[in-house]
Design a protein around this motif. Structure first.
Motif, PDB file in Angstrom:
ATOM      1  N   ALA A 245       0.828  -1.205   0.000  1.00 13.13           N
ATOM      2  CA  ALA A 245       0.000   0.000   0.000  1.00 13.13           C
ATOM      3  C   ALA A 245       0.863   1.256   0.000  1.00 13.13           C
ATOM      4  O   ALA A 245       0.572   2.223  -0.719  1.00 13.13           O
ATOM      5  CB  ALA A 245      -0.924  -0.017   1.217  1.00 13.13           C
TER       6      ALA A 245
ATOM      7  N   HIS B 209       2.185   1.778  -3.554  1.00 15.98           N
ATOM      8  CA  HIS B 209       1.299   1.917  -4.706  1.00 15.98           C
ATOM      9  C   HIS B 209       0.059   2.771  -4.455  1.00 15.98           C
ATOM     10  O   HIS B 209      -0.759   2.913  -5.366  1.00 15.98           O
ATOM     11  CB  HIS B 209       0.848   0.536  -5.185  1.00 15.98           C
ATOM     12  CG  HIS B 209       1.969  -0.378  -5.579  1.00 15.98           C
ATOM     13  ND1 HIS B 209       2.922  -0.032  -6.507  1.00 15.98           N
ATOM     14  CD2 HIS B 209       2.303  -1.624  -5.152  1.00 15.98           C
ATOM     15  CE1 HIS B 209       3.788  -1.025  -6.641  1.00 15.98           C
ATOM     16  NE2 HIS B 209       3.440  -1.992  -5.831  1.00 15.98           N
ATOM     17  N   SER B 210      -0.101   3.326  -3.266  1.00 18.97           N
ATOM     18  CA  SER B 210      -1.324   4.079  -2.975  1.00 18.97           C
ATOM     19  C   SER B 210      -1.387   5.373  -3.781  1.00 18.97           C
ATOM     20  O   SER B 210      -0.474   6.212  -3.692  1.00 18.97           O
ATOM     21  CB  SER B 210      -1.401   4.404  -1.478  1.00 18.97           C
ATOM     22  OG  SER B 210      -2.423   5.337  -1.229  1.00 18.97           O
TER      23      SER B 210
ATOM     24  N   THR C   5      -3.340   7.849  -3.150  1.00 19.47           N
ATOM     25  CA  THR C   5      -3.490   8.931  -2.172  1.00 19.47           C
ATOM     26  C   THR C   5      -2.135   9.396  -1.670  1.00 19.47           C
ATOM     27  O   THR C   5      -1.866  10.607  -1.573  1.00 19.47           O
ATOM     28  CB  THR C   5      -4.356   8.464  -0.992  1.00 19.47           C
ATOM     29  OG1 THR C   5      -5.608   7.994  -1.481  1.00 19.47           O
ATOM     30  CG2 THR C   5      -4.598   9.602  -0.018  1.00 19.47           C
TER      31      THR C   5
ATOM     32  N   LEU D 229      -3.038   5.773   6.038  1.00 17.84           N
ATOM     33  CA  LEU D 229      -3.088   4.632   5.122  1.00 17.84           C
ATOM     34  C   LEU D 229      -2.725   3.334   5.832  1.00 17.84           C
ATOM     35  O   LEU D 229      -3.449   2.331   5.722  1.00 17.84           O
ATOM     36  CB  LEU D 229      -2.143   4.886   3.949  1.00 17.84           C
ATOM     37  CG  LEU D 229      -1.994   3.738   2.942  1.00 17.84           C
ATOM     38  CD1 LEU D 229      -3.306   3.461   2.231  1.00 17.84           C
ATOM     39  CD2 LEU D 229      -0.887   4.063   1.933  1.00 17.84           C
TER      40      LEU D 229
ATOM     41  N   LEU E 113      -7.181   0.205  -0.932  1.00 20.22           N
ATOM     42  CA  LEU E 113      -6.178   0.813  -0.062  1.00 20.22           C
ATOM     43  C   LEU E 113      -4.768   0.465  -0.520  1.00 20.22           C
ATOM     44  O   LEU E 113      -3.841   1.273  -0.382  1.00 20.22           O
ATOM     45  CB  LEU E 113      -6.376   0.343   1.384  1.00 20.22           C
ATOM     46  CG  LEU E 113      -7.579   0.930   2.128  1.00 20.22           C
ATOM     47  CD1 LEU E 113      -7.765   0.236   3.467  1.00 20.22           C
ATOM     48  CD2 LEU E 113      -7.418   2.431   2.336  1.00 20.22           C
ATOM     49  N   ALA E 114      -4.616  -0.726  -1.067  1.00 22.16           N
ATOM     50  CA  ALA E 114      -3.308  -1.159  -1.558  1.00 22.16           C
ATOM     51  C   ALA E 114      -3.020  -0.673  -2.973  1.00 22.16           C
ATOM     52  O   ALA E 114      -2.002  -1.040  -3.558  1.00 22.16           O
ATOM     53  CB  ALA E 114      -3.204  -2.685  -1.500  1.00 22.16           C
ATOM     54  N   GLY E 115      -3.919   0.135  -3.548  1.00 22.74           N
ATOM     55  CA  GLY E 115      -3.706   0.655  -4.885  1.00 22.74           C
ATOM     56  C   GLY E 115      -4.046  -0.332  -5.972  1.00 22.74           C
ATOM     57  O   GLY E 115      -3.548  -0.210  -7.102  1.00 22.74           O
TER      58      GLY E 115
ATOM     59  N   ALA F 180       5.524   6.511  -3.892  1.00 25.99           N
ATOM     60  CA  ALA F 180       4.358   5.741  -4.333  1.00 25.99           C
ATOM     61  C   ALA F 180       4.201   5.866  -5.838  1.00 25.99           C
ATOM     62  O   ALA F 180       4.252   6.959  -6.405  1.00 25.99           O
ATOM     63  CB  ALA F 180       3.098   6.235  -3.620  1.00 25.99           C
TER      64      ALA F 180
END
Length: 519
Positions: free
Chosen positions: A98, A101-102, A104, A199, A279-281, A502
């Motif tokens: 996450a 790769h997120s 956010t 996150l 959440l983990a993208g 990320a």
């Protein structure tokens, strides 16, 4: 003969005073307030830094999963990878995925890079002289009255020059502006840390929620199996005339009610899994997401408890609020500096010629050197009003900072109480589940022997179903409380090291790309 006292030679001292004034102006002084971080709040009793009553040395314990007693260690530091204390390799891998790769987190990191670039741009433009080069050629017809050139005659004029200008920051307006921009960079940096902390906490608590739902589903399915077996027994007894048909209908009703709870739990589990993926993208339907159970998690037995004086330095939201306060303080300095004169120095060196091949030779050289002073005389009180507005904005930011600190202390206090209360709740729930299981075992044997009615057996089954589901929820609450404590204490970012940049996971790649530099 009396001698008159010597009079000071004002003509000699005037140039020296002017030189000193110019040196002072060039050195400059930043008007307005110098920012100092607010002092942390003082706690009256060190034994209970967050709650009205002192916390027990250790929480209550209960048999079974998640029932270990937890001890709070005052002053112990928060680990940087606090989620690893749950001893779950799949959870650790998912949190790291996450962070890598997120979208956010990637957005917050991009905002930080933007703030840094804007600060660097203004720092270079406003603190160093501006140097520009200029070259040109013009064909024109001159007026004999102004130039002495014969009327009607056209000529070409060529010029090339280097121009230099510099704004003297005599009263610190530029320095205060850069101070505010640097505070904006700090704000974005703390926003990155706050995003990463939120996150990781969301990944952990969502994984715990999944584990809880799986336990509730399994408990409900076990009860359904027991009810189906009981229904088979009742149906055989009804066929033999040992019990009335009403008992069969009652058992079927109980089974149907239990089956009706399964779709809601299955829906909640599916939505929780999809939330974990996002959440983990990842896309919600992507494969490869690990599954979480309560048995796969271990409850940490020692929990850190940060001192209040350190909490304000560790919470990213408090640090972000302090950066906003710093920005507001710098704006007061800018508004104050605008009340004073502005000094600009300029100069140029170049050449002008009527012939291109003689532009850089002979008497074509030209130069200029000058300075200007711009001082406010009358503006209807606008500058003073803007300074009052900046001071009011600072007071607002200070009040918001204090509220952020109060909310942080409330967050920690609520979490500490939840740790203690939920530990007692799990202890009571574990006792209730054990008693319900014993009651059902006894009722089943008595019913098979014909000693009790089917209604008593149904009551025992219903009681066990409720206690086992409640037990799973109580176990998950203790894990979630633990994660909430680490989050409320700042998450240990100061021990974690640099965050990964990320990016986009492989399953979400597109053909679009960032524009090339310079385009």
């Amino acid at each position: 003969m009396s001698t008159a006292p010597a009079q000071p030679d004002l003509r000699r001292r005037a140039p020296a005073a002017a030189a000193a004034a110019l040196a002072l102006a060039l050195a400059g002084c930043a008007v307005g307030p110098d920012f100092k971080p607010p002092a942390p709040p003082r706690v009256a009793d060190a034994a209970r830094p967050y709650t009205a009553a002192a916390m027990p040395a250790a929480t209550a314990s209960a048999p079974g999963q998640g029932g270990a007693a937890q001890q709070l260690v005052l002053g112990q530091d928060v680990p940087g990878q606090w989620w690893t204390l749950f001893r779950s390799q799949p959870l650790d891998a998912l949190v790291r995925s996450a962070l890598a790769h997120s979208p956010t987190l990637a957005s917050a990191q991009a905002a930080l890079r933007q703030a840094q670039a804007l600060y660097e741009a203004d720092a270079g433009a406003k603190t160093l002289p501006a140097v520009t080069g200029q070259a040109g050629a013009v064909r024109e017809r001159a007026s004999q009255a102004t130039t002495g050139v014969a009327a009607g005659r056209a000529f070409s004029l060529y010029n090339a020059s280097v121009n230099v200008s510099y704004s003297v920051d005599a009263f610190g307006a530029t320095r205060r502006e850069l101070e505010g921009l640097q505070a904006g960079v700090d704000l974005q940096r703390w926003q990155v840390e706050a995003t990463a902390l939120t996150l990781t906490a969301n990944v952990v608590t969502t994984a715990i929620q999944e584990a809880s739902l799986r336990a509730q589903l399994q408990a409900t399915r076990d009860v359904v199996d027991a009810q189906q077996r009981a229904l088979a027994v009742v149906q055989r007894q009804a066929a033999l005339g040992a019990v009335a048909q009403q008992a069969v209908l009652a058992q079927r009703t109980q089974l149907a009610q239990s089956l009706a709870t399964l779709p809601a739990l299955e829906k909640a589990l599916a939505q929780t899994r999809q939330q974990l993926a996002v959440l983990a993208g990842r896309l919600p339907g992507e494969d490869g997401l690990p599954e979480f159970t309560l048995d796969g998690l271990q409850l940490p037995t020692e929990l850190p408890l940060t001192l209040p004086s350190a909490l304000v330095r560790q919470r990213p939201d408090i640090q972000a609020s302090e950066a906003l306060l710093h920005q507001a303080s710098a704006q007061v300095g800018v508004a104050t500096a605008n009340l004073y004169p502005q000094i600009t120095l300029s100069g140029s060196l170049g050449a002008q010629s009527l012939q291109l091949d003689r532009l850089f030779s002979g008497p074509s050289q030209v130069w200029s050197l000058g300075g200007s002073l711009l001082a406010p005389i009358f503006n209807g009180g606008a500058l003073h009003a803007r300074r009052r507005a900046a001071e009011a904005a600072y007071d607002q930011a200070l009040a918001q900072y204090r509220q952020t600190v109060l909310n942080a202390f409330l967050n920690v206090a609520n979490t500490l109480r939840a740790l203690d209360s939920d530990a007692q709740g799990l202890q009571a729930q574990a006792t209730a589940a054990a008693l319900a299981q014993q009651s059902l075992d006894l009722a089943t044997r008595q019913y098979q022997a014909g000693a009790i009615s089917s209604l008593l057996l149904l009551d025992a089954q219903r009681s066990l179903q409720q206690t086992r589901i409640g037990l799973a929820q109580a176990q998950a609450a203790r894990y979630a409380d633990t994660a909430a404590l680490f989050q409320s204490l700042g998450g240990g970012w100061w021990q974690r090291g640099a965050l990964p940049t990320a990016g986009t996971p492989v399953a979400f790649e597109t053909t679009a790309s960032a524009p090339a530099p310079g385009r």
